[in-house]
Design an enzyme around this catalytic site. Structure first.
Site, PDB file in Angstrom:
ATOM      1  N   GLU A 197      72.886  56.011  33.177  1.00  0.00           N
ATOM      2  CA  GLU A 197      72.299  57.265  32.938  1.00  0.00           C
ATOM      3  C   GLU A 197      70.830  57.399  33.848  1.00  0.00           C
ATOM      4  O   GLU A 197      70.051  56.416  33.829  1.00  0.00           O
ATOM      5  CB  GLU A 197      71.982  57.711  31.720  1.00  0.00           C
ATOM      6  CG  GLU A 197      73.290  57.682  30.435  1.00  0.00           C
ATOM      7  CD  GLU A 197      73.022  57.958  29.236  1.00  0.00           C
ATOM      8  OE1 GLU A 197      71.834  57.979  28.686  1.00  0.00           O
ATOM      9  OE2 GLU A 197      74.028  57.972  28.632  1.00  0.00           O
ATOM     10  N   HIS A 256      72.444  63.628  27.784  1.00  0.00           N
ATOM     11  CA  HIS A 256      72.048  62.612  26.644  1.00  0.00           C
ATOM     12  C   HIS A 256      70.936  63.628  25.794  1.00  0.00           C
ATOM     13  O   HIS A 256      69.685  63.395  25.393  1.00  0.00           O
ATOM     14  CB  HIS A 256      71.275  61.502  26.974  1.00  0.00           C
ATOM     15  CG  HIS A 256      71.663  60.328  25.922  1.00  0.00           C
ATOM     16  ND1 HIS A 256      71.583  59.019  26.199  1.00  0.00           N
ATOM     17  CD2 HIS A 256      71.513  60.546  24.683  1.00  0.00           C
ATOM     18  CE1 HIS A 256      71.857  58.195  25.152  1.00  0.00           C
ATOM     19  NE2 HIS A 256      71.651  59.243  24.217  1.00  0.00           N
ATOM     20  N   ARG A 300      77.953  56.516  22.840  1.00  0.00           N
ATOM     21  CA  ARG A 300      77.547  55.550  23.821  1.00  0.00           C
ATOM     22  C   ARG A 300      78.565  55.670  24.819  1.00  0.00           C
ATOM     23  O   ARG A 300      79.814  55.527  24.735  1.00  0.00           O
ATOM     24  CB  ARG A 300      77.527  54.313  23.357  1.00  0.00           C
ATOM     25  CG  ARG A 300      76.134  54.177  22.401  1.00  0.00           C
ATOM     26  CD  ARG A 300      74.819  54.180  23.287  1.00  0.00           C
ATOM     27  NE  ARG A 300      73.827  53.920  22.371  1.00  0.00           N
ATOM     28  CZ  ARG A 300      73.017  54.861  21.865  1.00  0.00           C
ATOM     29  NH1 ARG A 300      73.178  56.420  22.035  1.00  0.00           N
ATOM     30  NH2 ARG A 300      71.816  54.729  21.264  1.00  0.00           N
TER      31      ARG A 300
END
Length: 315
Positions: free
Chosen positions: A268, A287, A239
């Site tokens: 993001e 990600h 994270r």
């Protein structure tokens, strides 16, 4: 009124056939996220304010406000493991069950973390780009063999990383206050440390595999960077909130550590002009840790099974 289920993850649609058959077989109408992006709070409220009994959620926000506005919601199934985008406390108060798809993406995330270690140690992408421009200059790399790896977080992903890095003949130590698995340590020749400061000070590579909580937010901060080796590599596939990004910028630009490679970020995607992205020794992927054919398929099936189990139990 028709019972409905909302499915928010974009990649879910790559393996939606069997999950949709499972849901439709017990009478649920399926609402898919067809926007091609992560949903906002307002998007979710609009889609799920009435009739939606279950949500399969990715990284989309299920705040207290969202949960309160979705009046028929009884169950939330996380498509993946980390649940920091869900207000778990408010869910409990509202009687909404929540379950995650434990173990479905562990291998994929672990493999990416190790890939980022090799990328950081050998500058692979930069060399590839140079050669494509007919530049044959090389950057000196380092071996991973024999290096000390600190695995921060000894859950399923952390264990998968530790096992594989022992195969690379790295010296592996796990830090996790909640870790209790001496059999694993003995089987794979992995060490355990309760001293976070000493471990991060001695590690050549630090890899993060833990959730974002009040206690872990910015656990990698200016104080930690100041004590790390100047040759150290930081890997974060967990994270973005775990790392103080301002402190990371200063550590990388000031030579306190050598490289940081992340698959996650506090925002993001990052905003245009973000100073960290201007640094050649900062690497960021979008990600994609769980974005493999195998993990997506496992997550789609498991999250659907979990949702049906919770909904059936609440009938």
């Amino acid at each position: 009124m028709t019972k409905k289920v909302l499915i928010t993850p974009k990649s879910f649609q790559k393996h939606k056939q069997k999950p949709m058959e499972m849901l439709e077989a017990v009478g649920y109408e399926v609402i898919l996220n067809t926007t091609g992006r992560t949903l906002t709070e307002d998007d979710i409220i609009e889609a799920a304010k009435t009739g939606v009994e279950g949500i399969i959620v990715g990284v989309d926000p299920l705040s207290a406000r969202v949960l309160e506005k979705c009046g028929d919601l009884r169950a939330v199934s996380k498509y993946g493991v980390g649940m920091d985008n869900i207000d778990l406390e408010r869910a409990v108060q509202l009687g909404i069950q929540v379950k995650n798809a434990v173990g479905t993406n562990s291998i994929s995330v672990a493999e990416l973390a190790i890939g980022l270690m090799f990328e950081s140690a050998r500058h692979l992408s930069e060399h590839i780009e140079r050669v494509k421009k007919f530049d044959w200059d090389r950057i000196m790399g380092t071996e991973l063999t024999g290096k000390h790896l600190a695995v921060i977080g000894g859950g399923q992903i952390g264990k998968e990383v530790a096992k594989r890095c022992r195969g690379l003949q790295m010296d592996v130590t796990i830090y996790d206050p909640f870790f209790h698995d001496p059999a694993f340590l003995e089987k794979y020749g992995v060490k355990y440390s309760e001293d976070f400061e000493a471990l991060t000070r001695s590690a050549d590579v630090i890899t993060l595999h833990l959730p974002a909580t009040r206690d872990t937010k910015h656990m990698i901060n200016a104080d930690v960077f100041g004590k790390m080796k100047p040759t150290a590599i930081l890997i974060n596939t967990a994270r973005g909130e775990l790392v103080d990004e301002q402190a990371l910028y200063e550590a990388l630009s000031g030579g306190q550590i050598a490289v940081a490679a992340q698959d996650v970020y506090s925002k993001e995607p990052p905003e245009e002009g973000d100073p960290l992205l201007s640094l050649s020794n900062f690497l960021l992927t979008p990600h994609l840790g769980a974005f493999t054919k195998e993990a997506v398929e496992r997550m789609a099936i498991r999250s659907t099974e979990n949702l049906l189990e919770m909904l059936k139990g609440g009938e």
